[in-house]
Design a protein around this motif. Structure first.
Motif, short mmCIF file in Angstrom:
data_model
loop_
_atom_site.label_atom_id
_atom_site.label_comp_id
_atom_site.label_asym_id
_atom_site.label_seq_id
_atom_site.Cartn_x
_atom_site.Cartn_y
_atom_site.Cartn_z
N PRO A 36 0.83 -1.11 -0.19
CA PRO A 36 0.03 0.03 -0.20
C PRO A 36 0.86 1.08 -0.07
CG PRO A 36 -0.19 -1.08 2.12
CD PRO A 36 0.54 -2.15 1.22
N GLU A 37 2.12 1.03 0.45
CA GLU A 37 2.94 2.53 0.45
C GLU A 37 3.20 2.83 -1.05
OE1 GLU A 37 5.69 -0.99 0.63
OE2 GLU A 37 3.81 -0.79 1.39
N LEU A 38 3.04 1.84 -1.89
CA LEU A 38 3.47 2.47 -3.19
C LEU A 38 2.34 2.57 -4.05
CD1 LEU A 38 6.55 -0.15 -3.72
CD2 LEU A 38 6.69 2.11 -3.07
N ALA A 39 1.10 2.30 -3.59
CA ALA A 39 -0.08 2.61 -4.38
C ALA A 39 -0.33 3.62 -5.15
CB ALA A 39 -1.50 2.09 -3.60
N LYS A 40 0.14 4.85 -4.66
CA LYS A 40 -0.14 6.31 -5.02
C LYS A 40 1.29 6.78 -5.70
CE LYS A 40 -4.37 6.59 -3.75
NZ LYS A 40 -5.68 6.60 -4.79
N HIS A 41 2.48 6.54 -5.03
CA HIS A 41 3.69 7.23 -5.30
C HIS A 41 4.84 6.31 -5.71
CE1 HIS A 41 1.53 11.11 -5.03
NE2 HIS A 41 1.08 10.48 -3.74
N ASN A 42 5.32 6.18 -6.84
CA ASN A 42 6.75 5.27 -6.72
C ASN A 42 7.10 5.52 -8.46
OD1 ASN A 42 5.79 3.31 -9.23
ND2 ASN A 42 4.02 3.25 -7.73
N ASP A 43 8.29 5.15 -8.52
CA ASP A 43 9.16 5.74 -9.71
C ASP A 43 9.25 4.71 -11.04
OD1 ASP A 43 10.87 3.53 -8.85
OD2 ASP A 43 12.56 4.91 -8.81
N SER A 44 8.30 4.12 -11.17
CA SER A 44 8.06 3.01 -12.00
C SER A 44 7.12 3.38 -13.05
CB SER A 44 7.63 1.59 -11.56
OG SER A 44 6.17 1.73 -11.11
N PHE A 45 6.23 4.32 -12.97
CA PHE A 45 5.59 4.95 -14.07
C PHE A 45 4.49 5.87 -13.49
CE2 PHE A 45 1.75 4.19 -16.85
CZ PHE A 45 2.32 4.16 -18.02
N HIS A 46 4.41 6.86 -14.47
CA HIS A 46 3.29 8.07 -13.98
C HIS A 46 1.90 7.70 -13.91
CE1 HIS A 46 7.03 10.53 -14.22
NE2 HIS A 46 7.06 10.41 -15.66
N ALA A 189 11.08 9.29 -25.55
CA ALA A 189 9.93 8.63 -25.30
C ALA A 189 10.12 7.54 -24.25
CB ALA A 189 9.51 7.77 -26.60
N ASP A 190 11.25 6.76 -24.02
CA ASP A 190 11.60 5.96 -23.08
C ASP A 190 11.92 6.76 -21.63
OD1 ASP A 190 12.49 3.23 -24.60
OD2 ASP A 190 13.35 4.91 -25.68
N ASP A 191 12.70 8.04 -21.82
CA ASP A 191 12.63 8.60 -20.58
C ASP A 191 11.32 8.97 -19.82
OD1 ASP A 191 15.68 9.13 -20.35
OD2 ASP A 191 15.30 10.45 -21.79
N ALA A 192 10.23 9.35 -20.95
CA ALA A 192 9.00 9.77 -20.45
C ALA A 192 8.13 8.68 -19.72
CB ALA A 192 8.02 10.39 -21.62
N ALA A 193 8.49 7.39 -20.44
CA ALA A 193 7.78 6.10 -19.77
C ALA A 193 8.31 5.67 -18.66
CB ALA A 193 7.74 5.38 -20.89
N CYS A 194 9.48 6.28 -18.19
CA CYS A 194 10.03 5.93 -16.76
C CYS A 194 10.81 4.51 -17.18
CB CYS A 194 9.26 5.73 -15.80
SG CYS A 194 8.46 7.42 -15.50
N ALA A 236 12.43 12.51 -32.35
CA ALA A 236 12.18 12.64 -30.92
C ALA A 236 13.58 13.12 -30.29
CB ALA A 236 11.74 11.55 -30.24
N ARG A 237 14.70 12.46 -30.49
CA ARG A 237 16.05 12.76 -29.81
C ARG A 237 16.21 14.19 -30.42
NH1 ARG A 237 17.66 7.20 -30.66
NH2 ARG A 237 18.27 7.56 -33.07
N ARG A 238 15.85 14.48 -31.59
CA ARG A 238 16.57 15.71 -32.26
C ARG A 238 15.74 17.22 -31.70
NH1 ARG A 238 14.95 18.96 -36.68
NH2 ARG A 238 13.49 17.36 -37.33
N THR A 239 14.41 16.80 -31.46
CA THR A 239 13.60 17.79 -30.87
C THR A 239 13.47 17.85 -29.34
OG1 THR A 239 11.54 16.46 -30.89
CG2 THR A 239 12.34 17.80 -32.97
N GLY A 240 13.93 16.58 -28.75
CA GLY A 240 13.59 16.58 -27.18
C GLY A 240 12.45 16.26 -26.91
N ARG A 241 11.37 16.00 -27.76
CA ARG A 241 9.79 15.92 -27.59
C ARG A 241 9.43 14.23 -27.68
NH1 ARG A 241 7.59 20.84 -31.06
NH2 ARG A 241 8.70 22.56 -30.00
N ALA A 242 8.90 13.80 -26.42
CA ALA A 242 8.58 12.48 -26.46
C ALA A 242 7.23 12.12 -27.00
CB ALA A 242 8.62 12.00 -25.01
N GLY A 243 6.22 13.33 -26.74
CA GLY A 243 4.74 13.29 -27.10
C GLY A 243 4.02 12.53 -25.84
#
Length: 289
Positions: A36-46, A189-194, A236-243
């Motif tokens: 339950p301590e990870l149900a709301k906040h963790n670093d695996s996914f937004h 896109a990989d950074d944005a997806a964690c 995406a690498r050139r523009t820095g935008r993941a979408g």
């Protein structure tokens, strides 16, 4: 068999505290929560990403094609399975497809975020949906199939997770995985997806084998569309935008064309061809008796 995720005691009751260490699962947003301590906040996914995914999955050639290859793999390698756990079931899109294709099987989904489970519950009113941490699965020899679709790349301790999968699988059962492939495809896109990594076949095989499974099938997919994927990643690498998640959807004509291309690719895989490169990889492992 149900295990205490805190001390490992066997045969505990989910409705009572562990008699050895007194750990007791909680209820979070109506779901039984083993971490339950990870149900709301963790670093695996937004957790805010689930709403966007739920809007686009059913219309995306990629999500539909992945569902098709997953269901084919189940029919090919374990058509008589009676129980399946999907770890990291997200919004329940893959799991709902499996439930429809195998209506007599026990279907269970876990997710670290209860936000994802809320969407999954709408798609799977009859499934077991639980909040838990893949690094501390409370099962031993419980399921015929333990599956994770584009999940383990989000977790630093992926080797520990695979060991948990092995323990949770019955002798003779399957581990079924899809993962993003080729580190040279890394983009914003990989950074944005964690994501913590994109796998090579060698790395994935080594880690799955070290966990105890025997690899019986491993193939790339998203192979014929790899040039388009490379171009999108380069941009995406050139523009820095993941979408955002809405960027997953293409115009309807391209969606139909790409889905048809993926259908052709899937036929190659059904014929036994293991594709050497591709944006993703499918792996089937067996826990030998």
């Amino acid at each position: 068999m149900l295990l205490c995720p805190s001390c490992g005691k066997q045969n505990i009751n989910a409705e009572h505290a562990c008699p050895q260490c007194h750990f007791e699962p909680a209820r979070v947003d109506g779901f039984l929560a083993w971490a339950p301590e990870l149900a709301k906040h963790n670093d695996s996914f937004h957790e805010t990403s689930f709403e966007g995914l739920a809007r686009v999955e059913a219309g995306s050639f990629w999500f539909k094609s992945r569902n098709a290859i997953v269901q084919w793999a189940l029919r090919k390698y374990y058509p008589s399975f009676q129980s399946l756990l999907e770890v990291g079931c997200g919004t329940g899109f893959v799991l709902s497809g499996i439930a429809k294709a195998f209506p007599n099987a026990r279907i269970c989904g876990s997710e670290i975020h209860t936000a994802g489970l809320s969407f999954a519950a709408k798609r799977l009113p009859g499934a077991e949906l639980l909040q838990m941490d893949a690094r501390r699965l409370p099962y031993e020899a419980e399921f015929d199939v333990v599956a994770a679709f584009d999940v383990i790349e989000h977790i630093v301790e992926d080797e520990l997770v695979l060991q948990n999968f092995y323990r949770a699988t019955k002798p003779g059962g399957l581990c079924l995985l899809t993962v993003p492939q080729h580190q040279w495809l890394w983009s914003p896109a990989d950074d944005a997806a964690c994501h913590k990594r994109r796998y090579s076949a060698e790395e994935l095989h080594r880690k799955v084998t070290a966990a105890g499974f025997r690899v019986v099938r491993s193939t790339s997919f998203v192979t014929l569309l790899l040039p388009m994927m490379m171009a999108a990643r380069w941009k995406a690498r050139r523009t820095g935008r993941a979408g955002g998640s809405e960027a997953i959807l293409l115009n309807p004509t391209l969606e139909r064309v790409f889905e048809a291309i993926m259908r052709i690719e899937r036929q190659f895989i059904k014929w036994g061809l293991d594709l050497p490169v591709g944006g993703s990889r499918l792996l089937v492992g067996i826990k030998d008796t």
